[in-house]
Motif scaffolding. Structure first.
Motif, PDB file in Angstrom:
ATOM      1  N   VAL A 268       0.860  -1.184   0.000  1.00 34.24           N
ATOM      2  CA  VAL A 268       0.000   0.000   0.000  1.00 34.24           C
ATOM      3  C   VAL A 268       0.894   1.231   0.000  1.00 34.24           C
ATOM      4  O   VAL A 268       1.643   1.466   0.948  1.00 34.24           O
ATOM      5  N   LEU A 269       0.804   1.995  -1.065  1.00 33.69           N
ATOM      6  CA  LEU A 269       1.619   3.204  -1.192  1.00 33.69           C
ATOM      7  C   LEU A 269       0.845   4.416  -0.700  1.00 33.69           C
ATOM      8  O   LEU A 269      -0.381   4.481  -0.848  1.00 33.69           O
ATOM      9  N   LEU A 279       6.571   6.111   5.072  1.00 37.28           N
ATOM     10  CA  LEU A 279       6.226   4.980   5.924  1.00 37.28           C
ATOM     11  C   LEU A 279       5.307   4.076   5.123  1.00 37.28           C
ATOM     12  O   LEU A 279       4.204   4.470   4.745  1.00 37.28           O
ATOM     13  N   VAL A 280       5.769   2.851   4.826  1.00 37.31           N
ATOM     14  CA  VAL A 280       5.007   1.906   4.022  1.00 37.31           C
ATOM     15  C   VAL A 280       4.553   0.764   4.913  1.00 37.31           C
ATOM     16  O   VAL A 280       5.357   0.141   5.603  1.00 37.31           O
ATOM     17  N   SER A 281       3.244   0.504   4.906  1.00 34.46           N
ATOM     18  CA  SER A 281       2.700  -0.573   5.719  1.00 34.46           C
ATOM     19  C   SER A 281       3.372  -1.898   5.374  1.00 34.46           C
ATOM     20  O   SER A 281       3.473  -2.283   4.212  1.00 34.46           O
ATOM     21  N   GLY A 282       3.855  -2.600   6.406  1.00 37.61           N
ATOM     22  CA  GLY A 282       4.522  -3.881   6.220  1.00 37.61           C
ATOM     23  C   GLY A 282       6.011  -3.790   5.992  1.00 37.61           C
ATOM     24  O   GLY A 282       6.715  -4.780   6.131  1.00 37.61           O
ATOM     25  N   LEU A 283       6.507  -2.595   5.653  1.00 40.29           N
ATOM     26  CA  LEU A 283       7.934  -2.425   5.403  1.00 40.29           C
ATOM     27  C   LEU A 283       8.561  -1.389   6.313  1.00 40.29           C
ATOM     28  O   LEU A 283       9.777  -1.340   6.449  1.00 40.29           O
ATOM     29  N   GLY A 284       7.729  -0.529   6.910  1.00 40.54           N
ATOM     30  CA  GLY A 284       8.258   0.528   7.754  1.00 40.54           C
ATOM     31  C   GLY A 284       8.783   1.683   6.921  1.00 40.54           C
ATOM     32  O   GLY A 284       8.283   1.983   5.837  1.00 40.54           O
ATOM     33  N   GLY A 294       6.841   3.019 -12.566  1.00 37.37           N
ATOM     34  CA  GLY A 294       6.633   2.632 -11.180  1.00 37.37           C
ATOM     35  C   GLY A 294       7.628   3.269 -10.232  1.00 37.37           C
ATOM     36  O   GLY A 294       8.122   4.377 -10.470  1.00 37.37           O
ATOM     37  N   TRP A 295       7.935   2.530  -9.149  1.00 33.11           N
ATOM     38  CA  TRP A 295       8.789   3.055  -8.085  1.00 33.11           C
ATOM     39  C   TRP A 295       9.766   1.993  -7.605  1.00 33.11           C
ATOM     40  O   TRP A 295       9.437   0.803  -7.564  1.00 33.11           O
ATOM     41  N   LEU A 296      10.958   2.444  -7.233  1.00 38.69           N
ATOM     42  CA  LEU A 296      11.925   1.613  -6.520  1.00 38.69           C
ATOM     43  C   LEU A 296      11.738   1.901  -5.038  1.00 38.69           C
ATOM     44  O   LEU A 296      11.843   3.049  -4.607  1.00 38.69           O
ATOM     45  N   VAL A 297      11.438   0.856  -4.264  1.00 36.43           N
ATOM     46  CA  VAL A 297      11.170   1.003  -2.834  1.00 36.43           C
ATOM     47  C   VAL A 297      12.249   0.267  -2.064  1.00 36.43           C
ATOM     48  O   VAL A 297      12.422  -0.949  -2.233  1.00 36.43           O
ATOM     49  N   ARG A 298      12.977   0.996  -1.209  1.00 39.46           N
ATOM     50  CA  ARG A 298      14.076   0.393  -0.457  1.00 39.46           C
ATOM     51  C   ARG A 298      13.853   0.598   1.043  1.00 39.46           C
ATOM     52  O   ARG A 298      13.920   1.738   1.531  1.00 39.46           O
ATOM     53  N   PRO A 299      13.564  -0.480   1.774  1.00 36.39           N
ATOM     54  CA  PRO A 299      13.386  -0.341   3.231  1.00 36.39           C
ATOM     55  C   PRO A 299      14.632   0.235   3.882  1.00 36.39           C
ATOM     56  O   PRO A 299      15.762  -0.149   3.557  1.00 36.39           O
ATOM     57  N   THR A 376       2.105  -2.569   9.872  1.00 41.04           N
ATOM     58  CA  THR A 376       2.046  -1.111   9.792  1.00 41.04           C
ATOM     59  C   THR A 376       3.416  -0.481   9.999  1.00 41.04           C
ATOM     60  O   THR A 376       3.825   0.408   9.237  1.00 41.04           O
ATOM     61  N   PHE A 377       4.144  -0.948  11.005  1.00 42.12           N
ATOM     62  CA  PHE A 377       5.378  -0.270  11.405  1.00 42.12           C
ATOM     63  C   PHE A 377       6.652  -0.939  10.890  1.00 42.12           C
ATOM     64  O   PHE A 377       7.739  -0.371  11.050  1.00 42.12           O
TER      65      PHE A 377
END
Length: 396
Positions: A268-269, A279-284, A294-299, A376-377
């Motif tokens: 969920v973005l 803050l991304v749900s499930g990834l923090g 699209g997007w590159l998402v790096r925890p 969430t966190f």
């Protein structure tokens, strides 16, 4: 990416006389509009629509405003609808009920505005007399119960026959509409509708229109898969060079590729996503960068979480640099976060159960609730034992 939907219900049962049924509907409609006892009950989807339309103040003798939008706005709406490339598929699929018939094909957007029409000159001229023209709104609160507006509101295929229409000038018509959803977002794209004289009603029409709408959604789903494949090919070398856990996702959060991140289908973005830390749900906490499509998402790793503050109150606030996020937890989740804030060394599931319920045996409930919290966190919460990550500052 697919969702179940109700089986379509025809307005007229097989073998039922349309003229006799229309007489019943007229009597029912007259009684309903006069506030009198109804001789029969309308179908559930129609009764619910009549109630909504009455609350909206639609006049059954006049209807509502159907002034078409400007031509320039119509062109813009068509382009933004995402339905344009489906027109040929919709027309071919419904050719059997359009060819040499008094029926008109209509495609409307998610707000009920008519974007395209197809049919003979005679039927289009007849539709013009009702204001059933390109650009007009056929939402329920504009023209009452009808297959376009009611299908959008009910979220299912709807057939409306004769006096099931709320506005009397529509009683000479029958219409059948089915919603088309965007498989990427689950949101409504619009409606495909077949309308014509009430005498043209057929119980099988609703199943056909609904099937054509489902095929359109399948076409959209195939296009989406192709888009994810393209994003995957673009992202693969970038993920290989990233040197850290990362995901490539499209604009709707569907995952095209992952590297050193637990596989998942979708994230969920934030609605206001921009290149930044979010803050991304499930990834923090994550850093996001744009990719083609699209997007590159790096925890964020432990070092990057330094300086992050979690403030627990009626609302939980997460602050990292100049970015602030808020989360409204349930009372139980607030209690769990408070316990972890007061015990930075961590607590086991049994210890949390003892503190929360007075019963250390209720570990299954605690683990389930902590799993939801960590969705969430993300990396702000650690396990074995449950605790806030050591680099995070927590205040109550």
């Amino acid at each position: 990416m697919t969702t179940a939907h109700p089986l379509p219900e025809p307005a007229l049962a097989t073998g039922e006389d349309p003229r006799e049924f229309a007489q019943v509907l007229h009597a029912m409609h007259d009684a309903a509009m006069a506030g009198q006892r109804l001789p029969a009950r309308p179908r559930s989807v129609i009764g619910q629509s009549w109630a909504r339309v009455a609350d909206a103040g639609v006049d059954p003798d006049i209807g509502g405003p159907i002034d078409p939008i400007a031509a320039a706005d119509l062109t813009e709406r068509r382009a933004a609808s995402g339905l344009g490339f489906l027109l040929d598929d919709l027309t071919r699929g419904l050719d059997a009920v359009l060819r040499d018939s008094p029926n008109i094909l209509v495609v409307a957007d998610a707000k009920g505005h008519v974007l395209w029409r197809a049919g003979t000159t005679a039927v289009r001229r007849r539709a013009d007399g009702l204001g059933f023209v390109e650009g007009a709104s056929w939402a329920e609160n504009a023209v009452g119960t009808n297959a376009i507006g009611t299908a959008l509101t009910a979220g299912q295929a709807v057939q409306v026959f004769s006096a099931e229409h709320y506005v009397r000038s529509h009683h000479a018509w029958t219409c059948t509409g089915a919603p088309i959803r965007d498989p990427r977002s689950g949101g409504m794209l619009g409606v495909v509708d077949v309308s014509g004289p009430a005498s043209s009603i057929h119980p099988a029409t609703i199943a056909l229109v609904d099937s054509v709408a489902r095929l359109a959604e399948a076409r959209l789903q195939n296009v989406h898969r192709d888009q994810l494949d393209m994003l995957r090919s673009v992202a693969a070398p970038i993920l290989a060079r990233a040197g850290r856990p990362a995901l490539a996702v499209d604009e709707f959060g569907w995952v095209a590729a992952v590297d050193r991140v637990e596989p998942r289908r979708r994230i969920v973005l934030p609605s206001d996503l921009a290149p930044s830390r979010v803050l991304v749900s499930g990834l923090g906490l994550c850093d996001v960068e744009p990719l083609p499509g699209g997007w590159l998402v790096r925890p964020a790793d432990a070092a990057e979480r330094e300086g992050t503050t979690v403030t627990i109150g009626d609302v939980v606030t997460v602050t990292s640099g100049d970015r602030v996020w808020t989360h409204n937890p349930s009372p139980r989740h607030r209690d769990l976060l408070t316990l972890l804030a007061r015990n930075r060394g961590g607590l086991s599931a049994a210890e949390l159960a003892g503190e929360l319920f007075g019963d250390p045996a209720r570990t299954v409930t605690v683990r389930a609730e902590m799993s939801r919290l960590r969705k969430t966190f993300g990396g702000l919460l650690a396990t074995a034992p449950y605790r806030f990550a050591k680099e995070v500052t927590v205040s109550l």
